[in-house]
Write a protein that holds these residues in place. Structure first.
Motif, PDB file in Angstrom:
ATOM      1  N   LEU A   2       1.355   5.699   9.668  1.00  0.00           N
ATOM      2  CA  LEU A   2       0.750   6.655  10.588  1.00  0.00           C
ATOM      3  C   LEU A   2      -0.262   7.536   9.877  1.00  0.00           C
ATOM      4  O   LEU A   2      -1.356   7.805  10.403  1.00  0.00           O
ATOM      5  CB  LEU A   2       1.822   7.520  11.242  1.00  0.00           C
ATOM      6  N   ARG A   3       0.088   8.011   8.695  1.00  0.00           N
ATOM      7  CA  ARG A   3      -0.847   8.848   7.941  1.00  0.00           C
ATOM      8  C   ARG A   3      -2.133   8.092   7.623  1.00  0.00           C
ATOM      9  O   ARG A   3      -3.241   8.626   7.780  1.00  0.00           O
ATOM     10  CB  ARG A   3      -0.184   9.334   6.647  1.00  0.00           C
ATOM     11  N   GLU A   4      -1.986   6.836   7.186  1.00  0.00           N
ATOM     12  CA  GLU A   4      -3.171   6.048   6.828  1.00  0.00           C
ATOM     13  C   GLU A   4      -4.051   5.777   8.044  1.00  0.00           C
ATOM     14  O   GLU A   4      -5.280   5.908   7.981  1.00  0.00           O
ATOM     15  CB  GLU A   4      -2.738   4.730   6.189  1.00  0.00           C
ATOM     16  N   LEU A   5      -3.442   5.412   9.151  1.00  0.00           N
ATOM     17  CA  LEU A   5      -4.211   5.108  10.348  1.00  0.00           C
ATOM     18  C   LEU A   5      -4.888   6.353  10.907  1.00  0.00           C
ATOM     19  O   LEU A   5      -6.049   6.306  11.351  1.00  0.00           O
ATOM     20  CB  LEU A   5      -3.304   4.471  11.399  1.00  0.00           C
ATOM     21  N   ARG A   6      -4.170   7.480  10.909  1.00  0.00           N
ATOM     22  CA  ARG A   6      -4.797   8.729  11.346  1.00  0.00           C
ATOM     23  C   ARG A   6      -5.969   9.089  10.437  1.00  0.00           C
ATOM     24  O   ARG A   6      -7.037   9.513  10.921  1.00  0.00           O
ATOM     25  CB  ARG A   6      -3.770   9.870  11.351  1.00  0.00           C
ATOM     26  N   ASP A   7      -5.782   8.928   9.144  1.00  0.00           N
ATOM     27  CA  ASP A   7      -6.857   9.244   8.201  1.00  0.00           C
ATOM     28  C   ASP A   7      -8.067   8.344   8.418  1.00  0.00           C
ATOM     29  O   ASP A   7      -9.218   8.802   8.351  1.00  0.00           O
ATOM     30  CB  ASP A   7      -6.355   9.118   6.761  1.00  0.00           C
TER      31      ASP A   7
END
Length: 364
Positions: free
Chosen positions: A72-77
């Protein structure tokens, strides 16, 4: 999402977002999504949504909460970087705090355009962003049994990521205004208690014949059988303000499904009329207020209902190594408030929707 790791169910999380301009108004997201998809990693999917200002991410299959959080963090970033390159911002909010100028446009895609033409203003004014959690199930028959057992806990799940208190520049009076807006779709709301998979399918077929849905992907119940994957899909929640809160929702949903699969008893006898009223209250109060308790139907502090949910699912949470995380994340959420509570605190300072956008999306 049907792979298994021992006895622990796999799961995945989908999140919808607004793309907004420097002033916080919804803006076209197509270029942002395409750039992020071309330059991002391989830990999930980036997709368009019904309204042009929306974007969606979807993790791939996850076995642990740490996997889900990292993805989730990577995709949001990825999406946030792509937005900044176009002088825009990624906004994790269930409803837009600053209104769009004019009627929102439907994304140029044959299916979305067909939905827009058929449902009119319901489609074009459904400016909401949710969080969907998929949890693996053995088959659809088991899924129908799970639906009946998890229904009473939908109000509690709704409180976890409530994140749409401010919409179109005003205080809505609800922690989850998105839930109220989304309920206008004819196929939205809590699912009935089904006696069998055949009954489930008969309702979907009747909706199709009535034109209340155009395809099976438009079954918008708060929890449903996924059409594309062998999963139960929880759709009741706002998009979370943070990835950590989204993962808390995912962990609780997975624990509920695992607990329901292990339960051989009859599902609770809870009518949809009563459940709709309970969901209304949960959308009004969020985590900082009261929520009807599934066992009694009486109002209780939402934090106490979530504590009982963790206790109910404790064996499943222990099996996945999630119990301590669920307890700590819930305690932090209750102490600090959800995204909606943070929205309200910021809005109270100057009563400007733009300040809420800055809180959630960062300063332009």
């Amino acid at each position: 999402m049907n792979d298994q790791s021992g006895d622990v169910l796999t799961f995945g999380i989908e999140e919808e977002f607004f793309v907004v301009d420097r002033d916080g108004r919804p803006a076209p997201a197509a270029e942002v999504v395409e750039h992020a998809a071309a330059t991002g990693g391989d830990n999930g999917e980036l997709q368009h949504e019904l309204i042009q200002s929306q974007a969606e991410i979807a993790t791939d299959v996850c076995r642990t909460r740490d996997e889900a959080l990292a993805r989730l963090r990577e995709l949001r970033d990825d999406l946030a970087r792509a937005a900044r390159r176009r002088n825009r911002r990624l906004l994790p909010a269930g409803a837009p705090p600053v209104p769009e100028e004019g009627l929102p446009d439907v994304t140029r895609h044959p299916r979305y355009e067909r939905i827009g033409a058929h449902f009119g203003a319901t489609a074009r004014t459904s400016l909401t962003c949710g969080c969907h959690v998929h949890v693996a199930i053995p088959d659809k028959e088991a899924g129908v049994r799970v639906l009946g057992r998890v229904r009473p806990w939908l109000p509690a799940l709704l409180t976890v990521t409530a994140n749409s208190a401010i919409a179109d520049g005003y205080d809505t009076g609800y922690r989850s205004w998105r839930y109220q807006q989304w309920a206008r779709w004819p196929s939205a709301g809590p699912p009935p208690r089904f006696a069998s998979l055949d009954e489930y399918e008969s309702v979907v077929d009747a909706w199709l014949r009535a034109g209340a849905i155009l395809d099976r992907g438009m079954v918008y119940w708060d929890v449903r059988l996924s059409e594309k994957q062998p999963t139960i899909e929880f759709r009741v929640s706002d998009v979370a303000a943070t990835p950590e809160e989204a993962v808390l929702l995912g962990v609780l949903a997975r624990g509920l499904v695992a607990t329901a699969l292990a339960d051989d008893g009859p599902p609770p006898d809870l009518s949809n009329e009563v459940l709709r009223a309970q969901l209304w209250r949960a959308s009004r109060d969020g985590i900082s207020g009261c929520c009807p308790h599934p066992r009694s139907g009486d109002l209780a502090p939402a934090k106490a209902v979530l504590a009982d949910l963790i206790e109910l699912t404790s064996a499943a949470l222990d099996s996945a190594g999630d119990r301590e995380f669920a307890q700590e994340a819930t305690a932090r959420l209750c102490a600090e408030g959800s995204g909606a509570d943070r929205q309200l605190r910021r809005f109270a300072e100057r009563r400007r929707g733009e300040d809420v956008v800055d809180l959630l999306a960062g300063n332009p």
